[in-house]
Each structure stands twice: as C-alpha cells, then as structure tokens.
Write an enzyme that holds these catalytic residues in place. Sequence first.
Site, mmCIF file in Angstrom:
data_model
loop_
_atom_site.group_PDB
_atom_site.id
_atom_site.type_symbol
_atom_site.label_atom_id
_atom_site.label_comp_id
_atom_site.label_asym_id
_atom_site.label_seq_id
_atom_site.Cartn_x
_atom_site.Cartn_y
_atom_site.Cartn_z
ATOM 1 C CE LYS A 88 39.727 41.314 31.833
ATOM 2 N NZ LYS A 88 40.192 42.549 32.467
ATOM 3 C CB SER B 138 35.448 36.100 35.183
ATOM 4 O OG SER B 138 36.476 35.238 35.632
#
Length: 403
Positions: free
Chosen positions: A51, A300
């Site tokens: 992110k 992720s």
Amino acid sequence: MLTLEKFEEASEVVKKVTQETKLVYSEYFSNQSGNKVYFKPENMQLTGAYKLRGAYYKISTLTEEERSKGLITASAGNHAQGVAYAAKAYGCKAVIVMPTTTPLMKVNRTKGYGAEVVLYGDVYDEACAKAYELAEEYGYTFIHPFDDPVVATGQGTIMMEIFKELPLVDYILVPIGGGGLATGVSTLAKLLNPKIHVIGVEPAGASCMQASLEQGKVVTLDKVNTIADGTAVKTPGSIIFPYIQQNIDEIITVGDEELVTAFLDMVENHKMVVENSGLLTVAALKHLDVKNKKVVSILSGGNMDVITMSSVVQHGLIFRDRIFTVSVLLPDKPGELSRVADVIAKENGNVIKLEHNQFVSINRSAAVELRITLEAFGTDHKNQILDALEREGYQPKLVRTNI
C-alpha cells in the site's frame, strides 16, 4: 487514464520509499500445482504491505496546498500505514479512520508513523463514511485506498517489477478487496503483454468484485464475513471498476479454512509470515486448472498480530490432522490409562492433553471417558492411531479439538 507513461513515472517515484521485493521461486508450491510458482513478497515492504506504493505516488501528485490541509483516509490497516509513512515523508498531517476490529498491531504501527488514528465502525465501509465526514468538516484532502486511478497506478508498479524479472510470466494472481491493486496490476499487465492472464482472488465471505462483475455493475454486499480483514470490503471501487471489467480475466474465491492452511504452508516451507489477505493468492494456486505455466502470486502484506498468528497456526494444525482429539471409554480401574498410552506410544502419537471424565456413566466401573488430544504427522498417521485403538477394543470417537 492509466497509461504506460504514468506507470513508468510512478515506478521511479515509489523507488524513493520502497525496498526491492524480488521474486521468490517456490519449489514446494510448484510441485503441488504442477506449475512454476513465484511469489512477489510485498509482505517484506517497509510498512509490511504494498500500500505504500499507491499512497506515496498519490501524495507526490498533490499540490502544496492540498498537502498543507492535512490528509485523511480510511483503512483496515495497510493503506493506513502507507499513508502515514508517506505523509511523514512529506511533512504532512495524517488522520486515519480505522474499523474498531482492526488488529492492535496495525493501529499502533500507524500511530508510530505519526498519524492520528480514529477508530470507527465494524468494517472498512463504515470507517470510510466517517472519513468522508471528517474531510468535509475539517477540509482534509482525502486519499482513497483503492477507488482512485492515481493510487491504482502506484500499486501497479508491482507489475512493472514482476515483468522486468520474469518477462515470460503466464499468470498473475492478485488479491482483491476494493480493487485498487488489481486495477493497477491487471492494466499494466495488459499494456505490457495482452496474453498475460490476470486472475483476481477474493475471500468467499467478501466477494464483492465477483458479484459486481456478474451483474455488470458495482454492487454492495449485505455483509462480509472473513478472516482476511484487509480485503473485507462490501463495495468495490466504482471509478476503477471499468478497468477491472476490461483487464481481469477471471475471479477465484477461497474460503477462510484455505487461508489457514496456506499460512501453515508458508511458515513451514518459506519461513514467511503473510497476513490472511496476502494468502489469498497462495490458496488460489490449487484452484488453477493449468499446468507447466509461469505463475506469480502477489503476497500483498504481512501485518498480522501475534494473537491472530497463534490462532491461525493452531487451527491450521487441526485442519491438517496434525492435532486431533479422540474420546475412548474404559473401565475405571488401575492400569487402563497406561494401556491406552502404550497403544498410542507404539504408533508414535504424541499426547499433549488428557481429560478424564468419571461421570459420563452412572456405572463408573463399566465406563469412564478419556479424551486425548494428540499430535500426528497428518491424516494417514491419525488414522493409523485410530485403527490401533480400535484393534484394542476402545471404539475411539473423534471429537472437536479445543486448544
């Protein structure tokens, strides 16, 4: 527009705050799936997740005035840390609205980067609504975690790195929550090579993108229920949805139990901690109906608190029959416990807990219950132990394991 030029620009910008996460070849998962499997370990990023890429690139495109107003966002944890870290790098104030269910570790790490944290709502969607209210009230600049083409472009820099390392990649597996990462990765993948097959992976209990694609429009789920908190989203991004429609070839959904066993596999075979949302693409490998392909699974993130980690490991051992509990009835007389223990020892079972219930029957001399929690090597070994107890006349019954 998400263009090749913008992806190239973003790739140079994010290098200032990201560290290199080179592909990791997995012999274990390659053998399991019949493909050549590589992991893109974004769980090793500075903030523990990808992110940071989208957050930093987005903030780099803001004007000084927009940054000076202060930044606000909503996040279940990883985008929160990305915005907090990027805001600190630019010297901006950051306010992060997080669901009340966010693991404490993610909250503390976000605060550790200097951000102000507001806990609100049970799921991301409720926290996001609150963030919009605060942005309106205080004039903050809102940084959307996924429904923003600029943020998605920053996330897509992952694909640029994958392509440089493995230009002949056949399949990309990408987790989907709101769709920002999938938008960036799939769009750039198709720009670089339209033949690359991009598969989005969602938790079965929060498959908002699959539902939206099936109906041809963005839909909102009534509820979400998954241990993959980073992808527990009711409504996918509406701005980025057309990119998903155009560039995602397929959606796979996986259940929570699959995530639990995937965690165990990653820890034992790769010595890596990957959070539940990051494990979506690992669990999806067994759903692929292809062989001898080069497959990249994007991990992720790796922001999992220790309590969750402990619970996931224990449940993983139970799902894999590495720990199980069996109930046997035996006469309440000296030596019976020793007999049972001897049977188990001869089969190399390891006893980790015993519960002796003398009140299962009115006639104690006829039967008392012994519940034994055991460690085994797996399903075959468990059945071997049960067969041995059966041969000795104990009539073993499997019961739910509570550890």
